[in-house]
Design a protein around this motif. Structure first.
Motif, PDB file in Angstrom:
ATOM      1  N   UNK A  54       0.724  -1.227   0.212  1.00 22.75           N
ATOM      2  CA  UNK A  54      -0.015   0.013  -0.004  1.00 22.75           C
ATOM      3  C   UNK A  54       0.890   1.214   0.049  1.00 22.75           C
ATOM      4  N   UNK A  55       0.503   2.280  -0.582  1.00 18.71           N
ATOM      5  CA  UNK A  55       0.809   3.611  -0.676  1.00 18.71           C
ATOM      6  C   UNK A  55       1.384   4.270   0.914  1.00 18.71           C
ATOM      7  N   UNK A  56       2.583   4.455   0.905  1.00 18.08           N
ATOM      8  CA  UNK A  56       3.150   5.014   1.944  1.00 18.08           C
ATOM      9  C   UNK A  56       3.388   6.356   2.008  1.00 18.08           C
ATOM     10  N   UNK A 107     -16.063  12.353  -8.818  1.00 22.31           N
ATOM     11  CA  UNK A 107     -15.813  12.940  -7.568  1.00 22.31           C
ATOM     12  C   UNK A 107     -15.456  11.914  -6.330  1.00 22.31           C
ATOM     13  N   UNK A 108     -16.294  10.560  -6.466  1.00 27.62           N
ATOM     14  CA  UNK A 108     -15.977   9.789  -5.347  1.00 27.62           C
ATOM     15  C   UNK A 108     -14.614   9.322  -5.436  1.00 27.62           C
ATOM     16  N   UNK A 109     -14.325   8.680  -6.756  1.00 31.17           N
ATOM     17  CA  UNK A 109     -13.239   8.122  -7.258  1.00 31.17           C
ATOM     18  C   UNK A 109     -11.781   9.201  -6.851  1.00 31.17           C
ATOM     19  N   UNK A 115      -7.373  11.094  -0.978  1.00 33.54           N
ATOM     20  CA  UNK A 115      -7.102  10.855   0.516  1.00 33.54           C
ATOM     21  C   UNK A 115      -6.314   9.606   0.605  1.00 33.54           C
ATOM     22  N   UNK A 116      -6.095   8.960  -0.257  1.00 34.22           N
ATOM     23  CA  UNK A 116      -5.497   7.388  -0.514  1.00 34.22           C
ATOM     24  C   UNK A 116      -6.352   6.518   0.667  1.00 34.22           C
ATOM     25  N   UNK A 117      -7.500   6.516   0.527  1.00 33.81           N
ATOM     26  CA  UNK A 117      -8.439   5.682   1.284  1.00 33.81           C
ATOM     27  C   UNK A 117      -8.431   4.306   0.312  1.00 33.81           C
TER      28      UNK A 117
END
Length: 144
Positions: A54-56, A107-109, A115-117
């Protein structure tokens, strides 16, 4: 007369016949689910594939945000008459939706990526169906 003809021509589908590794007919739904799931996991999941970590780091905006036009293009590529996924949304609802839907999904994507959700895109629904015209089981799905 029409009703009688329709009833006579109806196709009746049966649950698929599945054998376990010992050649015994699996009858419990949980056993069938396990056998079919394990079969397709072996077919489609590469245990040796390298996992992407995952992104750090600090979140930052996308350099090129997802546009409603890109969302529309992806919706238009969906096939009609397919069963919906876990979200219960049929492809036709997305495909024939209004531009407001395209903008909302974009917008959602964008917000999610900015926000890196976490997005769970690896899920799926598998339904085993006995194909009409094919020899009815028992058949060992594990050996396919």
């Amino acid at each position: 007369m029409f009703k009688a003809t329709k009833l006579l021509n109806q196709k009746h589908f049966e649950n698929p016949k599945v054998e376990d590794r010992e050649g015994k007919l699996a009858t419990r739904p949980n056993d069938i689910l396990e056998i079919v799931s394990s079969h397709f996991k072996n077919k489609f999941q590469d245990e040796k594939a390298e996992m992407i970590s995952p992104f750090q780091g600090e979140p930052k905006r996308l350099e090129k945000p997802i546009t409603p036009e890109e969302v529309r293009k992806s919706f238009n590529s969906l096939n009609n008459n397919k069963a919906p996924g876990e979200d219960k949304i049929h492809a036709e609802l997305l495909k024939y939706g209004t531009p407001v839907l395209d903008q909302t999904i974009a917008d959602i994507l964008n917000t999610t990526f900015n926000k890196h959700e976490k997005i769970d895109i690896n899920g799926g629904v598998l339904i085993a169906i006995q194909k009409p015209g094919k020899k009815k089981g028992p058949r060992t799905i594990c050996d396919l």
